[in-house]
Design a protein around this motif. Structure first.
Motif, PDB file in Angstrom:
ATOM      1  N   ALA A 170       0.822  -1.208   0.000  1.00 23.93           N
ATOM      2  CA  ALA A 170       0.000   0.000   0.000  1.00 23.93           C
ATOM      3  C   ALA A 170       0.859   1.263   0.000  1.00 23.93           C
ATOM      4  O   ALA A 170       0.476   2.291  -0.563  1.00 23.93           O
ATOM      5  N   LYS A 171       2.044   1.179   0.632  1.00 26.23           N
ATOM      6  CA  LYS A 171       2.937   2.337   0.622  1.00 26.23           C
ATOM      7  C   LYS A 171       3.725   2.455  -0.681  1.00 26.23           C
ATOM      8  O   LYS A 171       4.022   3.554  -1.139  1.00 26.23           O
ATOM      9  N   ALA A 172       4.056   1.307  -1.283  1.00 25.30           N
ATOM     10  CA  ALA A 172       4.981   1.314  -2.415  1.00 25.30           C
ATOM     11  C   ALA A 172       4.295   1.577  -3.750  1.00 25.30           C
ATOM     12  O   ALA A 172       4.869   2.228  -4.623  1.00 25.30           O
ATOM     13  N   VAL A 173       3.094   1.054  -3.947  1.00 26.61           N
ATOM     14  CA  VAL A 173       2.436   1.174  -5.250  1.00 26.61           C
ATOM     15  C   VAL A 173       2.200   2.629  -5.652  1.00 26.61           C
ATOM     16  O   VAL A 173       2.423   2.998  -6.818  1.00 26.61           O
ATOM     17  N   PRO A 174       1.733   3.521  -4.772  1.00 29.99           N
ATOM     18  CA  PRO A 174       1.528   4.918  -5.214  1.00 29.99           C
ATOM     19  C   PRO A 174       2.796   5.594  -5.705  1.00 29.99           C
ATOM     20  O   PRO A 174       2.748   6.426  -6.611  1.00 29.99           O
ATOM     21  N   SER A 175       3.953   5.240  -5.115  1.00 32.77           N
ATOM     22  CA  SER A 175       5.188   5.883  -5.552  1.00 32.77           C
ATOM     23  C   SER A 175       5.598   5.472  -6.956  1.00 32.77           C
ATOM     24  O   SER A 175       6.383   6.175  -7.608  1.00 32.77           O
ATOM     25  N   GLN A 176       5.070   4.335  -7.444  1.00 33.89           N
ATOM     26  CA  GLN A 176       5.395   3.865  -8.792  1.00 33.89           C
ATOM     27  C   GLN A 176       4.255   4.108  -9.773  1.00 33.89           C
ATOM     28  O   GLN A 176       4.298   3.603 -10.898  1.00 33.89           O
ATOM     29  N   ALA A 177       3.253   4.872  -9.377  1.00 34.13           N
ATOM     30  CA  ALA A 177       2.104   5.101 -10.263  1.00 34.13           C
ATOM     31  C   ALA A 177       2.517   5.854 -11.522  1.00 34.13           C
ATOM     32  O   ALA A 177       2.024   5.554 -12.624  1.00 34.13           O
ATOM     33  N   THR A 178       3.415   6.817 -11.396  1.00 34.40           N
ATOM     34  CA  THR A 178       3.861   7.566 -12.575  1.00 34.40           C
ATOM     35  C   THR A 178       4.591   6.662 -13.553  1.00 34.40           C
ATOM     36  O   THR A 178       4.394   6.743 -14.778  1.00 34.40           O
ATOM     37  N   PHE A 179       5.427   5.780 -13.024  1.00 31.11           N
ATOM     38  CA  PHE A 179       6.150   4.848 -13.899  1.00 31.11           C
ATOM     39  C   PHE A 179       5.184   3.921 -14.626  1.00 31.11           C
ATOM     40  O   PHE A 179       5.319   3.672 -15.832  1.00 31.11           O
ATOM     41  N   PHE A 180       4.179   3.383 -13.924  1.00 32.37           N
ATOM     42  CA  PHE A 180       3.224   2.478 -14.552  1.00 32.37           C
ATOM     43  C   PHE A 180       2.382   3.201 -15.607  1.00 32.37           C
ATOM     44  O   PHE A 180       2.071   2.632 -16.661  1.00 32.37           O
ATOM     45  N   THR A 181       2.001   4.440 -15.329  1.00 31.97           N
ATOM     46  CA  THR A 181       1.244   5.208 -16.326  1.00 31.97           C
ATOM     47  C   THR A 181       2.074   5.437 -17.582  1.00 31.97           C
ATOM     48  O   THR A 181       1.577   5.287 -18.710  1.00 31.97           O
ATOM     49  N   THR A 182       3.337   5.786 -17.402  1.00 32.82           N
ATOM     50  CA  THR A 182       4.217   5.974 -18.552  1.00 32.82           C
ATOM     51  C   THR A 182       4.439   4.658 -19.287  1.00 32.82           C
ATOM     52  O   THR A 182       4.543   4.629 -20.523  1.00 32.82           O
TER      53      THR A 182
END
Length: 420
Positions: A170-182
């Motif tokens: 839950a803490k880690a996924v939001p920090s990688q949201a920009t990478f996944f969107t790109t």
């Protein structure tokens, strides 16, 4: 019914399996002894795991590009360049996903090679095995390794306990949201554009015409749908949609537009571009079902971690029964619907035979019956082959039963060999 019947009470004497369609036979693996299959499967499994471990190197490098502090420590001479706002946006935003996509281009051919070595006797089985390998590879390396290498490993050396896993996700996924969107933009939208333009077949056709001076277009219409590359990509985006919808809902419009555009593109490609050479019997649907259920479970685990961080015991209490119900639903589907994909029902086969009889195509089926499972490269002359088949009933009695049992060639050119 014959395929589902045990041929003998001794399990070491006969091993039977459904024969693939004639166009689906992968002749290179026909001669592999059955005793080698389990050794080949274990060897390919170990090779796939080693390949996944080796692939951690480029994934870790990609994640170092998303974190400027680590990149400045690794490459001190780029400190001045990384102060530019435009360079920061390119390096940390778009460049990591592009590099990861380029590295992932080498995965489907390698997994297809592993699946061929595995010993499948059908092209559809080989491609389906490669599809599963690519799917596991992409979900692990694109999602879990990126999340762990980008956030969790930089914070914790090890997990204190398994109970902390939902909270850490839950803490880690939001920090990688920009990478996944790109990644959705670079791998999803760009792949659809490449799929429409067919760049690789176009370049291959130009190479044949200009360099090799080949004017025959007979091989140009032999394209088949690349299930082992497209299905893992679609299922991966569905997995990202389920897991990131709770914490990064801004990704959903990009995913919805991708799926809408993918429906139009793949529908056109399947109808107008690719040639259907054989029917795999819907064997990819269980893969899609299992991946979707797994995506739901991971999303619910992340939701459990979010509610735990919010100290919402009521919401966490309702999430646990949801996980149990999802697993029960998956088991129910396996019990009720999975046997349909293992073998065709007798009623469907009877209806197919009746349609063939009513349409008058049974005669054509009988004509091609004897030569359907003959390897085309080993047939010397098609005209003599057909002639021998037309005289099969007349000349079959010319060969003695002893010659047939020994596997000697019959007078009409056919070999009758009994295997045990």
């Amino acid at each position: 019914m014959t395929a589902q019947t045990l041929q003998t009470s001794n399990p070491m004497l006969w091993v039977t399996d459904l024969a693939p369609e004639p166009q689906d036979v992968y002749w290179s693996n026909i001669c592999i002894p059955y005793r080698q299959l389990w050794i080949r499967k274990i060897a390919t499994l170990v090779a796939s795991i080693v390949f996944m471990i080796v692939f951690l190197i480029p994934v870790t490098f990609v994640q170092s590009l998303t974190q400027l502090d680590n990149l400045q420590k690794l490459l001190p001479f780029m400190t001045g360049m990384l102060k530019n706002k435009f360079v920061i946006q390119v390096v940390s935003g778009y460049l990591p996903s592009v590099i990861l996509v380029l590295f992932l281009c080498a995965v489907p051919p390698v997994m297809m090679l592993f699946s061929a070595v595995e010993g499948s006797i059908s092209r559809s089985g080989r491609k389906m095995s490669a599809c599963c390998k690519v799917l596991y590879f992409t979900i692990w390396n694109v999602f879990f390794v990126n999340v762990f290498a980008g956030s969790i490993i930089s914070q914790l050396s090890v997990f204190s306990s398994v109970r902390d896993l939902p909270a850490q996700l839950a803490k880690a996924v939001p920090s990688q949201a920009t990478f996944f969107t790109t990644y959705v933009l670079s791998s999803g939208w760009a792949s659809l554009a490449i799929e429409v333009m067919q760049i690789c077949p176009l370049l291959y056709n130009l190479f044949q015409r200009v360099i090799l001076r080949v004017k025959d277009d007979s091989e140009g219409g032999s394209l088949s749908f690349p299930y082992h590359t497209e299905i893992p990509r679609i299922l991966l985006f569905g997995f990202l949609g389920f897991t990131c919808s709770i914490l990064a809902p801004l990704m959903l419009p990009f995913l919805l537009f991708y799926f809408f555009l993918a429906y139009l593109v793949y529908r056109n490609q399947i109808i107008n571009v690719y040639i259907t050479k054989y029917d795999s019997g819907g064997q990819y649907w269980p893969i899609a079902h299992n991946t979707t259920v797994f995506s739901l479970i991971v999303a619910q685990v992340i939701a459990l971690g979010v509610f735990g961080l919010k100290h919402s015991s009521v919401a966490s209490g309702f999430t646990i029964p949801l996980l149990i119900c999802t697993l029960l639903f998956h088991q129910y589907c396996r019990q009720r619907f999975l046997p349909i994909f293992k073998s065709n029902s007798a009623q469907i086969l009877i209806d197919m035979d009746l349609r063939d009889e009513h349409s008058g195509s049974m005669g054509e089926i009988y004509e091609h019956l004897s030569s359907a499972y003959s390897q085309s490269s080993l047939v010397p002359d098609a005209s003599n082959h057909t002639k021998c088949f037309s005289n099969r009933e007349d000349k079959r009695s010319d060969q003695s039963s002893e010659d047939i049992e020994k596997g000697l060639p019959s007078p009409n050119g056919w070999n009758f060999t009994f295997l045990s």
